[in-house]
Enzyme design. Structure first.
Site, PDB file in Angstrom:
ATOM      1  N   CYS A 195       1.991  -1.563 -10.558  1.00  0.00           N
ATOM      2  CA  CYS A 195       1.724  -0.496  -9.572  1.00  0.00           C
ATOM      3  C   CYS A 195       2.579  -1.166  -8.125  1.00  0.00           C
ATOM      4  CB  CYS A 195       0.403  -0.240  -8.912  1.00  0.00           C
ATOM      5  SG  CYS A 195       0.240   0.945  -7.584  1.00  0.00           S
ATOM      6  N   LEU A 196       3.651  -0.509  -7.469  1.00  0.00           N
ATOM      7  CA  LEU A 196       4.015  -0.826  -6.513  1.00  0.00           C
ATOM      8  C   LEU A 196       3.399  -1.103  -5.369  1.00  0.00           C
ATOM      9  CD1 LEU A 196       7.252   1.709  -6.625  1.00  0.00           C
ATOM     10  CD2 LEU A 196       7.223  -0.617  -7.497  1.00  0.00           C
TER      11      LEU A 196
ATOM     12  N   HIS B 124      -3.254   8.244  -7.769  1.00  0.00           N
ATOM     13  CA  HIS B 124      -2.655   8.176  -6.457  1.00  0.00           C
ATOM     14  C   HIS B 124      -3.165   9.285  -5.537  1.00  0.00           C
ATOM     15  CE1 HIS B 124      -0.813   4.264  -6.335  1.00  0.00           C
ATOM     16  NE2 HIS B 124      -0.050   4.471  -7.286  1.00  0.00           N
TER      17      HIS B 124
ATOM     18  N   GLY C 163       7.657   5.789 -10.681  1.00  0.00           N
ATOM     19  CA  GLY C 163       7.047   6.831 -10.162  1.00  0.00           C
ATOM     20  C   GLY C 163       6.474   6.381  -8.717  1.00  0.00           C
TER      21      GLY C 163
ATOM     22  N   HIS D 137      -1.008   7.653 -13.932  1.00  0.00           N
ATOM     23  CA  HIS D 137      -1.083   6.889 -12.738  1.00  0.00           C
ATOM     24  C   HIS D 137      -0.917   7.545 -11.166  1.00  0.00           C
ATOM     25  CE1 HIS D 137       0.003   2.565 -11.298  1.00  0.00           C
ATOM     26  NE2 HIS D 137       0.426   3.445 -10.373  1.00  0.00           N
ATOM     27  N   GLU D 138       0.229   8.254 -11.484  1.00  0.00           N
ATOM     28  CA  GLU D 138       0.815   8.832 -10.113  1.00  0.00           C
ATOM     29  C   GLU D 138      -0.392   9.974  -9.652  1.00  0.00           C
ATOM     30  OE1 GLU D 138       3.017   7.475  -8.387  1.00  0.00           O
ATOM     31  OE2 GLU D 138       3.406   6.095 -10.301  1.00  0.00           O
TER      32      GLU D 138
ATOM     33  N   GLN E  18       1.533   6.373  -1.116  1.00  0.00           N
ATOM     34  CA  GLN E  18       2.044   4.833  -1.173  1.00  0.00           C
ATOM     35  C   GLN E  18       3.251   4.636   0.035  1.00  0.00           C
ATOM     36  OE1 GLN E  18       3.030   5.252  -5.621  1.00  0.00           O
ATOM     37  NE2 GLN E  18       2.634   2.930  -5.293  1.00  0.00           N
TER      38      GLN E  18
HETATM   39 ZN    ZN Z   1       0.919   2.908  -8.460  1.00  0.00          ZN
END
Ligand code: ZN
Length: 188
Positions: A99-100, A145, A46, A141-142, A51
């Site tokens: 998480c990226l 964000h 995701g 999670h997304e 991000q």
């Molecule tokens: Zn993330």
């Protein structure tokens, strides 16, 4: 299309609520194409627009289940409903999340087992996702964000101290830190 740099924890765009998309323009379509490419390159399951430095309520997702059934798309201006959390501590293995924007690390976090998400796709058509398990986790999670919340913000005090230690060591936790999949040597 391009792989975009991914902002790292501490960059202000990650820690503020994102704005609704007013209109789906060519710029939005190009952004989503780049987000899908960036998510695949990372690789990730995701990616939310903040991000990649864009404070808009958009995220992409992709996850194949154990049977290889694909699940992939974009959610614009989503709303999310979740089932109540099961009580208890998360399992270190099966509930570990990453998480990226805090790359290369994973921490266990309890998430709701079931989620329902509504929103629109790039054509303005309604999106409705009723999912469970790992897909429900991805949506939670997304969606976080888009409200300026990282999963590490949800960890308990002990894990949060570890997060701070890692961030200090890597020079994260301040504005302007980012990495680019395929360019920077980070194992997300
Ligand atoms: Zn993330």
């Amino acid at each position: 299309m391009a792989v975009l740099p991914i902002r790292i924890m501490g960059d202000p765009v990650l820690h503020a609520p994102a704005h609704p998309v007013e209109e789906i323009t060519d710029d939005i379509r190009a952004l989503v194409a780049d987000m899908l490419e960036t998510m695949d390159a990372a690789p990730g399951v995701g990616l939310a627009a903040p991000q990649v430095g864009v404070p808009l309520r958009i995220f992409t997702y992709a996850y194949a289940d154990d049977d290889g059934n694909p699940w992939r798309g974009v959610a614009i201006n989503p709303e999310l409903w979740i089932a109540p959390l099961e009580p208890g501590a998360p399992d270190e293995e099966t509930e570990a999340e990453g998480c990226l924007s805090f790359p290369g690390e994973r921490f266990p976090l309890r998430r709701s087992e079931r989620a329902l998400l509504t929103g629109t796709d790039l054509d303005g058509e309604p999106v409705r996702l009723a999912v469970d398990g790992w897909r429900a986790r991805i949506l939670q999670h997304e969606f976080d964000h888009l409200d300026g919340v990282l999963y590490i913000d949800r960890l308990d005090d002990g894990a949060w101290k570890t997060v701070q230690k890692i961030a200090r060591k890597r020079g994260w936790g301040r504005p302007g830190q980012q990495w680019t999949p395929g360019v920077d040597d980070i194992d997300a």
